[in-house]
Design a protein around this motif. Structure first.
Motif, short mmCIF file in Angstrom:
data_model
loop_
_atom_site.label_atom_id
_atom_site.label_comp_id
_atom_site.label_asym_id
_atom_site.label_seq_id
_atom_site.Cartn_x
_atom_site.Cartn_y
_atom_site.Cartn_z
N ILE A 422 0.83 -1.22 0.00
CA ILE A 422 0.00 0.00 0.00
C ILE A 422 0.87 1.27 0.00
CG2 ILE A 422 -1.97 -1.09 1.18
CD1 ILE A 422 -0.84 0.25 3.80
N ILE A 423 2.16 1.11 -0.12
CA ILE A 423 3.08 2.26 -0.05
C ILE A 423 2.77 3.29 -1.14
CG2 ILE A 423 4.86 1.19 -1.52
CD1 ILE A 423 6.95 2.41 0.46
N ASN A 424 2.98 4.58 -0.82
CA ASN A 424 2.82 5.62 -1.85
C ASN A 424 4.17 6.17 -2.29
OD1 ASN A 424 3.64 7.65 -0.04
ND2 ASN A 424 1.55 7.93 0.72
N GLN A 425 4.15 7.08 -3.26
CA GLN A 425 5.42 7.55 -3.84
C GLN A 425 6.26 8.33 -2.83
OE1 GLN A 425 4.98 9.53 -7.59
NE2 GLN A 425 4.55 7.60 -8.63
N GLU A 426 5.59 9.11 -2.01
CA GLU A 426 6.34 9.89 -1.00
C GLU A 426 7.10 8.96 -0.06
OE1 GLU A 426 3.96 12.49 1.50
OE2 GLU A 426 3.71 13.75 -0.28
N GLU A 427 6.42 7.88 0.29
CA GLU A 427 7.07 6.93 1.21
C GLU A 427 8.22 6.18 0.51
OE1 GLU A 427 2.98 6.28 3.82
OE2 GLU A 427 3.33 5.11 2.01
N CYS A 428 8.05 5.94 -0.79
CA CYS A 428 9.16 5.36 -1.56
C CYS A 428 10.34 6.32 -1.56
CB CYS A 428 8.74 5.09 -3.01
SG CYS A 428 7.58 3.72 -3.21
N ASP A 429 10.06 7.61 -1.74
CA ASP A 429 11.13 8.62 -1.72
C ASP A 429 11.86 8.58 -0.39
OD1 ASP A 429 10.23 9.37 -4.18
OD2 ASP A 429 9.22 11.20 -3.51
N GLN A 430 11.07 8.44 0.69
CA GLN A 430 11.67 8.42 2.03
C GLN A 430 12.66 7.24 2.17
OE1 GLN A 430 8.82 8.30 5.26
NE2 GLN A 430 10.43 8.16 6.80
N ILE A 431 12.26 6.07 1.66
CA ILE A 431 13.16 4.90 1.74
C ILE A 431 14.45 5.19 0.96
CG2 ILE A 431 13.45 2.46 1.10
CD1 ILE A 431 10.39 2.16 1.37
N ALA A 432 14.30 5.70 -0.26
CA ALA A 432 15.47 5.94 -1.11
C ALA A 432 16.39 6.99 -0.47
CB ALA A 432 15.03 6.37 -2.50
N ASN A 433 15.79 8.04 0.10
CA ASN A 433 16.61 9.10 0.71
C ASN A 433 17.36 8.60 1.93
OD1 ASN A 433 15.73 10.86 -1.20
ND2 ASN A 433 14.09 11.73 0.06
N VAL A 434 16.68 7.80 2.75
CA VAL A 434 17.33 7.27 3.96
C VAL A 434 18.46 6.31 3.56
CG1 VAL A 434 16.96 5.75 5.96
CG2 VAL A 434 15.44 7.69 5.57
N LEU A 435 18.21 5.49 2.55
CA LEU A 435 19.28 4.58 2.09
C LEU A 435 20.48 5.39 1.60
CD1 LEU A 435 17.28 1.79 0.30
CD2 LEU A 435 19.25 1.38 1.76
N ASP A 436 20.21 6.42 0.85
CA ASP A 436 21.29 7.27 0.32
C ASP A 436 22.13 7.82 1.49
OD1 ASP A 436 22.80 8.85 -1.31
OD2 ASP A 436 21.30 10.46 -1.47
N LEU A 437 21.45 8.36 2.47
CA LEU A 437 22.11 8.95 3.63
C LEU A 437 22.93 7.90 4.41
CD1 LEU A 437 22.00 11.61 5.48
CD2 LEU A 437 20.31 10.34 6.80
N CYS A 438 22.34 6.74 4.62
CA CYS A 438 22.99 5.73 5.47
C CYS A 438 24.15 5.06 4.75
CB CYS A 438 21.97 4.70 5.95
SG CYS A 438 20.71 5.46 6.98
N ILE A 439 24.03 4.89 3.44
CA ILE A 439 25.17 4.33 2.68
C ILE A 439 26.32 5.33 2.72
CG2 ILE A 439 25.97 3.61 0.39
CD1 ILE A 439 23.07 2.52 -0.08
N GLU A 440 25.99 6.59 2.54
CA GLU A 440 26.99 7.67 2.61
C GLU A 440 27.71 7.61 3.96
OE1 GLU A 440 27.12 10.34 0.08
OE2 GLU A 440 29.05 10.59 1.09
N LYS A 441 26.94 7.49 5.02
CA LYS A 441 27.51 7.48 6.37
C LYS A 441 28.42 6.27 6.57
CE LYS A 441 24.06 9.73 9.28
NZ LYS A 441 23.03 9.48 10.28
N VAL A 442 27.97 5.10 6.14
CA VAL A 442 28.74 3.87 6.39
C VAL A 442 30.05 3.88 5.60
CG1 VAL A 442 28.07 2.04 4.76
CG2 VAL A 442 28.12 1.57 7.16
N VAL A 443 30.02 4.50 4.43
CA VAL A 443 31.23 4.59 3.63
C VAL A 443 32.25 5.49 4.33
CG1 VAL A 443 32.19 5.43 1.45
CG2 VAL A 443 30.08 4.12 1.43
#
Ligand SMILES: Cc1ncc(COP(=O)(O)O)c(C=O)c1O
Length: 447
Positions: A422-443
Motif C-alpha cells: 500500500i506504499i505511496n510515492q512519497e514513502e518510496c522517496d523516504q526509503i530511497a533518501n534514507v538509504l542514500d544517507l545511510c550508505i553515505e555514512k557507512v562509507v
C-alpha cells in the motif's frame, strides 16, 4: 534476567535493547516513545503486505472466533473454509484445483515436497525421492527444509541429520561469468541441472524447487529471462514436479499474483505463506495443479500429512478477507507500479562506490553491496556492512532487512527492501533518501 532470556530466544542480538513496538498503522510501526518507523521490511520479511492496523480484520477475528476458531477436521467441514479454498483456487494460476492451509512457510514448503513424493508413490513410482534445489536458497527452518535450502551457515550444525540431496547453482545474472551473455548463462545453468539428473539417475528425482525471485537468501534476485522455463522443461523431460516456493514472492509481492507468473511458467505445486494473511494470522498454503491431484482423486487417496491448525476456520476467514482486500485495493498492480517507481529511485544509489547491484521485481527489491564495483568483490563478513546500514536506517526511522551470504552463502551483503504493497510515492522517496544517507555514512566511517 527474564527479559534477557526472552531476547536471546527471539532476537538476533541478546546484548542489544530493541525499541518496543506498541502498534502499527498503515506502513508505520510506533514504539513506546512514540517514534514512528516506516517498515520497508514488512515484518521479517515481506509479510505485512496490507499494512498494519486494519479494523475490519480485528472485527473478522472477533466474529469468527466467537463462531468457531478450530474444528475436528476429521469429522467436520465448514463453509468459511470451503469458500476460502474456492477463492484461493480462483486466485491460483490456471489448472490449479486443490489448496489447503497450514500455519508457516516452512510447513507449506515441506508439505509441498511431501505432496510431490506422495504423487509419485500414488502413481506407483517408488523410486523417486530426491529433491533438487539451489545453492544460496532458503526454504524454511525445520531440519528438512534447511537440508533442502542452500544456506551453509544455517545448516552446518545439523549436517549429520541431512540427506544431502543435490544442490545446483543459484541463478544470479549479476554474478554470472563475465564471458557469458545472459542466454549462454541460462544454457549453462540448464546444462548443470540436466547433468545433475543424469549423474544421479533421473528416475530417482521427485521434484525441483526454486523461488522465482530469491528473497531473503540473496536480496531479491529475479530468475534470469528464460531460466525458469528451461528448468520447467527439464523437469517435464525427466518426470520431476516443479515446485515454486512463493512464501515470500506470492500474493502480489512481485507485481503478479504469484512470482512464477511473471516468468511465464505454471508450476505443478506452489507453497505460499507470509502475504497470504498479511501477518494477521500465522497462515500458509499448499496449492496443487489438477494434474498433480489426479492420481489421488482417481484412487480416492488422501494426502498424508495433517497438522493441528491445518484448514482452520479462523485463518480461512482472515485469508478470505485478505484476498478481497488485495482485489479491491488493486494491490497486485500497485506492487508493480510502486515497485517500478521505487526501483527507479534506487538507481540513484549507484553513485555510491559500494552499491554493486540494484535489482528485484515489484516491491521485492534488493541492493547488493560490494567492495569493488569492477571485480564485484564482497566485503569481509565481519564488517557487517549491510547490518550497519540497517542500524543507521533504524535511527532515521526506516526498517530495512539486511542480509549476508549473498555471494556464496558465506560472503556478500545485501539489503532487502520489501515495504507493504500500500506504499505511496512519497514513502518510496523516504526509503530511497534514507538509504542514500545511510550508505553515505557507512562509507565514511571505518568498521
Ligand atoms: C522463500 C521462503 N520459503 C520459506 C520460508 C519459511 O517461512 P516461515 O518462516 O514462515 O516458516 C521463508 C521465510 O522467510 C522464505 O522466505
Amino acid at each position: 534476567m527474564k527479559s534477557l532470556i526472552r531476547s536471546a530466544v527471539v532476537c538476533p542480538d541478546a546484548t542489544k535493547k530493541y525499541p518496543a513496538i506498541v502498534y502499527g498503522k498503515g506502513i508505520y510501526l510506533y514504539d513506546e516513545s512514540g517514534k514512528g518507523y516506516l517498515d520497508a521490511s514488512s515484518g521479517s520479511a515481506a509479510v505485512s503486505n496490507l499494512g498494519y492496523g486494519i479494523p475490519e480484520i480485528a472485527e473478522i477475528i472477533r466474529e469468527q472466533s466467537l463462531k468457531v476458531s478450530v474444528l475436528p477436521t476429521h469429522v467436520f467441514s465448514s463453509r468459511v473454509v470451503d469458500d476460502y479454498f474456492d477463492a484461493l483456487v480462483d486466485f491460483a494460476p490456471p489448472g490449479f484445483s486443490k489448496v489447503w492451509t497450514v500455519t508457516s512457510g516452512t510447513e507449506a514448503v515441506e508439505s509441498a515436497i511431501k505432496l510431490a513424493l506422495q504423487y509419485h508413490r500414488v502413481k506407483g513410482d517408488e523410486k523417486r525421492y530426491k529433491i533438487v534445489s539451489r545453492h544460496t536458497s532458503y526454504h524454511g527452518n525445520s531440519v528438512f527444509m534447511l537440508d533442502i535450502g542452500g544456506m551453509p551457515i544455517r545448516k552446518k550444525i545439523y549436517d549429520q541429520w541431512m540427506n544431502h540431496f543435490p544442490h545446483i547453482s543459484a541463478a544470479n545474472t549479476y554474478r554470472k561469468p563475465d564471458h557469458l551473455d545472459e542466454e549462454a548463462y541460462v544454457d549453462m545453468l540448464a546444462d548443470e541441472f540436466e547433468q545433475t539428473l543424469l549423474e544421479g539417475d533421473p528416475g530417482t528425482f521427485a521434484a525441483f524447487i526454486a523461488e522465482p525471485v530469491v528473497g531473503a537468501a540473496m536480496g531479491a534476485v529475479p530468475a534470469p529471462p528464460g531460466y525458469l522455463e528451461r528448468m520447467y522443461h527439464i523437469c517435464r523431460k525427466y518426470g520431476l514436479l516443479f515446485i515454486s516456493d512463493e512464501v515470500l514472492a506470492g500474493f502480489g509481492r512481485v507485481g503478479t499474483r504469484f512470482g512464477v507468473e511473471k516468468f511465464n511458467v505454471i508450476p505443478d505445486i506452489i507453497a505460499a505463506g507470509k502475504g497470504i494473511s498479511g501477518g494477521y494470522f500465522p497462515l500458509s498454503a499448499v496449492l496443487a495443479s489438477r494434474e498433480v491431484m489426479e492420481p489421488f482423486v482417481q484412487q480416492n487417496l488422501p494426502f498424508l500429512g495433517g497438522h493441528t491448525y491445518a484448514c482452520n476456520p479462523l485463518g480461512a476467514a482472515i485469508g478470505r478477507f485478505v484476498l478481497t482486500y488485495i482485489a479491491e485495493q488493486n494491490l497486485v498492480q500497485k506492487a508493480e507500479i510502486q515497485g517500478r517507481y521505487l526501483k527507479e529511485k534506487l538507481q540513484y544509489l549507484y553513485k555510491h562506490d559500494i552499491v554493486g547491484d540494484v535489482r528485484g521485481e515489484g516491491l521485492l527489491l534488493g541492493i547488493e553491496l560490494v567492495q569493488d564495483k569492477v571485480t564485484k568483490k564482497p566485503f569481509p563478513p565481519e564488517m557487517n556492512i549491510a547490518k550497519r546500514i540497517g542500524e543507521l536506517a533504524m535511527e532515521e526511522g526506516v526498517v530495512l532487512y539486511p542480509g549476508k551470504g549473498t555471494n556464496d552463502g558465506f560472503t556478500g551483503d545485501h539489503i532487502l527492501i520489501s515495504p507493504p504493497l500500500i506504499i505511496n510515492q512519497e514513502e518510496c522517496d523516504q526509503i530511497a533518501n534514507v538509504l542514500d544517507l545511510c550508505i553515505e555514512k557507512v562509507v565514511g566511517v571505518p568498521a
